[in-house]
Design an enzyme around this catalytic site. Structure first.
Site, PDB file in Angstrom:
ATOM      1  N   LYS A 142       0.885  -1.022   0.136  1.00  0.00           N
ATOM      2  CA  LYS A 142      -0.069  -0.028   0.024  1.00  0.00           C
ATOM      3  C   LYS A 142       0.901   1.045   0.023  1.00  0.00           C
ATOM      4  CE  LYS A 142      -4.240  -1.581   1.565  1.00  0.00           C
ATOM      5  NZ  LYS A 142      -5.698  -1.667   2.380  1.00  0.00           N
ATOM      6  N   LYS A 225      -5.209  -9.742  -6.301  1.00  0.00           N
ATOM      7  CA  LYS A 225      -6.520 -10.186  -5.102  1.00  0.00           C
ATOM      8  C   LYS A 225      -7.630  -9.009  -5.572  1.00  0.00           C
ATOM      9  CE  LYS A 225      -6.761  -7.906  -0.841  1.00  0.00           C
ATOM     10  NZ  LYS A 225      -7.969  -7.666  -0.245  1.00  0.00           N
ATOM     11  N   LYS A 228     -11.219  -3.744  -2.811  1.00  0.00           N
ATOM     12  CA  LYS A 228     -12.114  -2.552  -2.770  1.00  0.00           C
ATOM     13  C   LYS A 228     -11.415  -1.340  -3.337  1.00  0.00           C
ATOM     14  CE  LYS A 228     -14.060  -3.427   1.545  1.00  0.00           C
ATOM     15  NZ  LYS A 228     -13.246  -3.560   2.664  1.00  0.00           N
TER      16      LYS A 228
HETATM   17  N1  AQP Z   1      -9.933 -10.940  -2.226  1.00  0.00           N
HETATM   18  C1  AQP Z   1     -10.276 -11.624  -1.083  1.00  0.00           C
HETATM   19  N2  AQP Z   1     -10.449 -12.887  -1.169  1.00  0.00           N
HETATM   20  C2  AQP Z   1     -10.836 -13.739   0.049  1.00  0.00           C
HETATM   21  N3  AQP Z   1     -10.969 -12.650   1.270  1.00  0.00           N
HETATM   22  C3  AQP Z   1     -10.606 -11.386   1.097  1.00  0.00           C
HETATM   23  N4  AQP Z   1     -10.503 -10.605   2.180  1.00  0.00           N
HETATM   24  C4  AQP Z   1     -10.392  -9.203   1.573  1.00  0.00           C
HETATM   25  N5  AQP Z   1     -10.369  -9.464   0.297  1.00  0.00           N
HETATM   26  C5  AQP Z   1     -10.338 -10.655  -0.110  1.00  0.00           C
HETATM   27  C6  AQP Z   1     -10.995 -10.536   3.655  1.00  0.00           C
HETATM   28  O1  AQP Z   1     -12.308  -9.847   3.920  1.00  0.00           O
HETATM   29  C7  AQP Z   1     -12.191  -9.536   5.221  1.00  0.00           C
HETATM   30  C8  AQP Z   1     -12.440  -7.991   5.324  1.00  0.00           C
HETATM   31  O2  AQP Z   1     -11.423  -7.163   4.683  1.00  0.00           O
HETATM   32  P1  AQP Z   1     -11.140  -5.604   5.001  1.00  0.00           P
HETATM   33  O3  AQP Z   1     -12.434  -4.874   4.778  1.00  0.00           O
HETATM   34  O4  AQP Z   1     -10.522  -5.778   6.173  1.00  0.00           O
HETATM   35  O5  AQP Z   1     -10.165  -5.325   3.701  1.00  0.00           O
HETATM   36  P2  AQP Z   1      -8.804  -5.918   3.089  1.00  0.00           P
HETATM   37  O6  AQP Z   1      -8.443  -7.125   3.833  1.00  0.00           O
HETATM   38  O7  AQP Z   1      -7.542  -4.981   3.278  1.00  0.00           O
HETATM   39  O8  AQP Z   1      -9.067  -5.833   1.488  1.00  0.00           O
HETATM   40  P3  AQP Z   1     -10.576  -5.195   0.675  1.00  0.00           P
HETATM   41  O9  AQP Z   1     -11.587  -5.749   1.115  1.00  0.00           O
HETATM   42  O10 AQP Z   1     -10.149  -5.438  -0.848  1.00  0.00           O
HETATM   43  O11 AQP Z   1     -10.413  -3.718   0.936  1.00  0.00           O
HETATM   44  P4  AQP Z   1      -9.268  -2.677   0.751  1.00  0.00           P
HETATM   45  O12 AQP Z   1      -8.859  -2.454  -0.571  1.00  0.00           O
HETATM   46  O13 AQP Z   1     -10.051  -1.550   1.448  1.00  0.00           O
HETATM   47  O14 AQP Z   1      -7.879  -3.091   1.482  1.00  0.00           O
HETATM   48  C9  AQP Z   1     -10.805  -9.883   5.732  1.00  0.00           C
HETATM   49  O15 AQP Z   1     -10.817 -10.976   6.466  1.00  0.00           O
HETATM   50  C10 AQP Z   1      -9.908 -10.308   4.447  1.00  0.00           C
HETATM   51  O16 AQP Z   1      -9.056 -11.201   4.632  1.00  0.00           O
END
Ligand code: AQP
Length: 360
Positions: A142, A225, A228
């Protein structure tokens, strides 16, 4: 409470007894305290959040004591819009209920409404080490394109706040996607170090990572991956995508060379789509491979689109129904925060005592 129905889908984790099913990482819990969270960094979560995390949360609440949290403080580690944040926190909470989190069985709350998270986070900051934080790949990813002087300290400290989230509840099991694996390892190290230096205080939490679907990949690039905060809108399926959008995104999804619908390391794109198909229909990948044995990618994508549309439809209507009754959602979040605070307050009393924060 009682106004919210149970999740529209229950998965086959149910009635499997009080142990995590085979295929999950270590642990054989009869009854554990479970903690996990999701950032309100978008209106609704994406399919990866659901498959990698929420569907395990929904299943775990049947036999464990669960705390699920909208981690709004975590979302401050990247730029945010103050006018949108509160709304997104509410929408994310509604998404969790629409996914099947039952506030009568699980404690559902907003992280910033329980001040113990930030208090414990500071104490654990003083127990953590620069070296271990610098090794976190999510921080490296990031911050990769940022000038060193402009990298937010919050991004660096993210895993310590995450450790505080879980340890404030003396959490034992942490159901997350694969991207959080390294943060969990750090959390375990911090808990062990604290226990060693100040006396047994925290259980050392275990990750609960599904064998299938722990890392759902981007539809437009199976080496990355599903995410969001990506600026590529076709990388993901939002949980509230309408049918025509689902059809368009799946039609555009990258495929591999060849035309066989089979999973394998030489077919990362089809493997990812098969994993999604299997997760939303509760079927094994092999059964879907058999169904498409004599068919090509076109038929497979059409089948997947329709399966997704069937799966997301109930989510979309429940989500809107829940948002339509803000008073009820407030009641759920107020009572969740009150219960969470009770537990976190007790933990903080022993933490303060152990580390010497007292008049003596
Ligand atoms: N691509 C993915 N496949 C499986 N699990 C995923 N998680 C996130 N992306 C995937 C799991 O979702 C839970 C909540 O995630 P988060 O909101 O804490 O965000 P993150 O892990 O940082 O990833 P995101 O959702 O893509 O968000 P951004 O872009 O905002 O960082 C977690 O348990 C995560 O492992």
């Amino acid at each position: 409470m009682g106004l919210y129905r149970r999740g529209s889908r229950s998965h086959d984790f149910e009635n499997k007894g009080r142990r995590p099913q085979a295929g999950f990482e270590k642990g054989s819990w009869e009854m554990a305290r479970v903690f996990s969270g999701v950032q309100p960094t978008a209106e609704v979560p994406h399919l990866g959040n659901y498959i990698g995390a929420f569907r395990q949360w929904v299943a775990l609440q049947d036999q464990h004591e669960c705390f699920f949290c909208v981690v709004d403080l975590h979302s401050l580690t990247v730029p945010w819009d103050p006018k949108l944040l509160g709304q997104r926190s509410r929408q994310t909470a509604a998404s969790l209920i629409a996914s099947g989190i039952d506030p009568e069985r699980s404690v559902l709350f907003l992280q910033s409404e329980v001040a113990e998270h930030t208090e414990l986070s500071w104490i654990l900051t003083c127990v953590s080490r620069m070296g271990e934080l610098s090794r976190m790949t999510q921080f490296k990813d990031k911050s990769r394109n940022l000038e060193r002087d402009s990298i937010g300290t919050g991004l660096y400290m993210y895993p310590v706040l995450m450790a505080a989230d879980v340890l404030a509840y003396r959490g034992e099991l942490v159901p997350v996607g694969d991207d959080q694996r390294q943060h969990l390892e750090l959390m375990r190290n911090i808990a062990e170090r604290f226990n060693r230096d100040f006396g047994e205080t925290f259980p050392v939490p275990e990750p609960y990572i599904p064998a299938e679907g722990a890392r759902i990949m981007a539809l437009d690039d199976p080496t990355r991956k599903m995410d969001k905060s990506s600026d590529r809108p076709n990388n993901l399926i939002w949980m509230n995508d309408p049918p025509e959008v689902v059809r368009r995104k799946i039609a555009r999804a990258v495929t591999d060379s060849g035309r066989e619908v089979t999973a394998g390391s030489d077919k990362p794109a089809i493997t990812n789509l098969l994993t999604i198909y299997a997760a939303v229909t509760d079927r094994p990948v092999a059964a879907i491979e058999r169904e498409y044995e004599d068919k090509g990618y076109g038929d497979f994508k059409m089948g997947l689109s329709e399966a997704l549309i069937d799966f997301l439809g109930p989510f979309r209507s429940r989500y809107l129904e829940i948002l339509d009754d803000p008073g009820q959602l407030d009641k759920v979040l107020d009572s969740g925060a009150a219960r969470a605070k009770e537990v976190a307050h007790q933990t903080m009393q022993s933490v303060r005592e152990r580390i010497g924060l007292r008049r003596s």
